[in-house]
Scaffold this motif. Sequence first.
Motif, PDB file in Angstrom:
ATOM      1  N   GLU A  16       0.487  -1.032  -0.128  1.00  0.00           N
ATOM      2  CA  GLU A  16       0.035  -0.082  -0.161  1.00  0.00           C
ATOM      3  C   GLU A  16       1.139   1.640   0.050  1.00  0.00           C
ATOM      4  O   GLU A  16       0.603   2.034  -0.980  1.00  0.00           O
ATOM      5  CB  GLU A  16      -1.198   0.108   1.220  1.00  0.00           C
ATOM      6  N   GLU A  20       1.570   3.915  -2.669  1.00  0.00           N
ATOM      7  CA  GLU A  20       0.836   5.661  -2.541  1.00  0.00           C
ATOM      8  C   GLU A  20       2.588   6.635  -2.644  1.00  0.00           C
ATOM      9  O   GLU A  20       2.015   7.778  -3.196  1.00  0.00           O
ATOM     10  CB  GLU A  20       0.997   5.604  -1.241  1.00  0.00           C
ATOM     11  N   VAL A  28      -4.257   4.627  -3.835  1.00  0.00           N
ATOM     12  CA  VAL A  28      -4.469   4.023  -2.847  1.00  0.00           C
ATOM     13  C   VAL A  28      -6.257   3.820  -2.247  1.00  0.00           C
ATOM     14  O   VAL A  28      -6.628   3.176  -2.489  1.00  0.00           O
ATOM     15  CB  VAL A  28      -4.202   4.737  -1.302  1.00  0.00           C
ATOM     16  N   ILE A  29      -6.832   5.071  -3.048  1.00  0.00           N
ATOM     17  CA  ILE A  29      -8.663   4.957  -3.601  1.00  0.00           C
ATOM     18  C   ILE A  29      -9.008   4.247  -4.399  1.00  0.00           C
ATOM     19  O   ILE A  29      -9.274   3.165  -4.222  1.00  0.00           O
ATOM     20  CB  ILE A  29      -8.961   6.114  -3.322  1.00  0.00           C
ATOM     21  N   CYS A  32      -8.234   0.780  -2.668  1.00  0.00           N
ATOM     22  CA  CYS A  32      -9.515   0.346  -1.857  1.00  0.00           C
ATOM     23  C   CYS A  32     -10.679  -0.346  -2.858  1.00  0.00           C
ATOM     24  O   CYS A  32     -10.862  -1.057  -1.995  1.00  0.00           O
ATOM     25  CB  CYS A  32      -9.555   1.228  -1.237  1.00  0.00           C
ATOM     26  N   THR A  35     -10.441  -3.557  -4.296  1.00  0.00           N
ATOM     27  CA  THR A  35     -10.047  -4.732  -3.214  1.00  0.00           C
ATOM     28  C   THR A  35     -11.386  -4.803  -2.219  1.00  0.00           C
ATOM     29  O   THR A  35     -11.981  -6.101  -2.412  1.00  0.00           O
ATOM     30  CB  THR A  35      -9.287  -4.192  -1.856  1.00  0.00           C
ATOM     31  N   ILE A  36     -12.302  -3.742  -1.800  1.00  0.00           N
ATOM     32  CA  ILE A  36     -13.713  -4.367  -1.710  1.00  0.00           C
ATOM     33  C   ILE A  36     -14.564  -4.741  -2.197  1.00  0.00           C
ATOM     34  O   ILE A  36     -15.151  -5.443  -2.086  1.00  0.00           O
ATOM     35  CB  ILE A  36     -13.816  -3.185  -0.628  1.00  0.00           C
ATOM     36  N   SER A  46     -15.653  -3.239  -7.867  1.00  0.00           N
ATOM     37  CA  SER A  46     -14.230  -3.831  -8.043  1.00  0.00           C
ATOM     38  C   SER A  46     -14.172  -3.193  -9.890  1.00  0.00           C
ATOM     39  O   SER A  46     -13.013  -2.371 -10.168  1.00  0.00           O
ATOM     40  CB  SER A  46     -14.533  -5.075  -8.340  1.00  0.00           C
ATOM     41  N   GLY A  49     -12.565   0.851  -9.002  1.00  0.00           N
ATOM     42  CA  GLY A  49     -11.367   0.934  -8.834  1.00  0.00           C
ATOM     43  C   GLY A  49     -10.612   0.118 -10.190  1.00  0.00           C
ATOM     44  O   GLY A  49      -9.727   0.863  -9.847  1.00  0.00           O
TER      45      GLY A  49
END
Length: 58
Positions: A16, A20, A28-29, A32, A35-36, A46, A49
Motif C-alpha cells: 500500500e 501511495e 490508494v483509493i 481500496c 479490494t472491497i 471492483s 477501482g
Amino acid sequence: MPLFALALAAVIVGFEQLIEWHFGVVGVIGLCLLTIGVKARNVTCSCVGAVVLTMLLV
C-alpha cells in the motif's frame, strides 16, 4: 499462525505504501475500491477501482 498473519500484514502495508508513493492518494483509493469490490463480490465497485488504477497507469 500469528507470525504468518504478521508477515502478511507487513507485506500488505508495504504494498500500500508503494502504491501511495508511486500513484498518490488516488492510487490508494482505486486499490481500496478494487479490494472491497472483490471481497464483497460487488462488480460495480471492483470495476470502478480497476478503471481508476488503469487510468493512472495510462
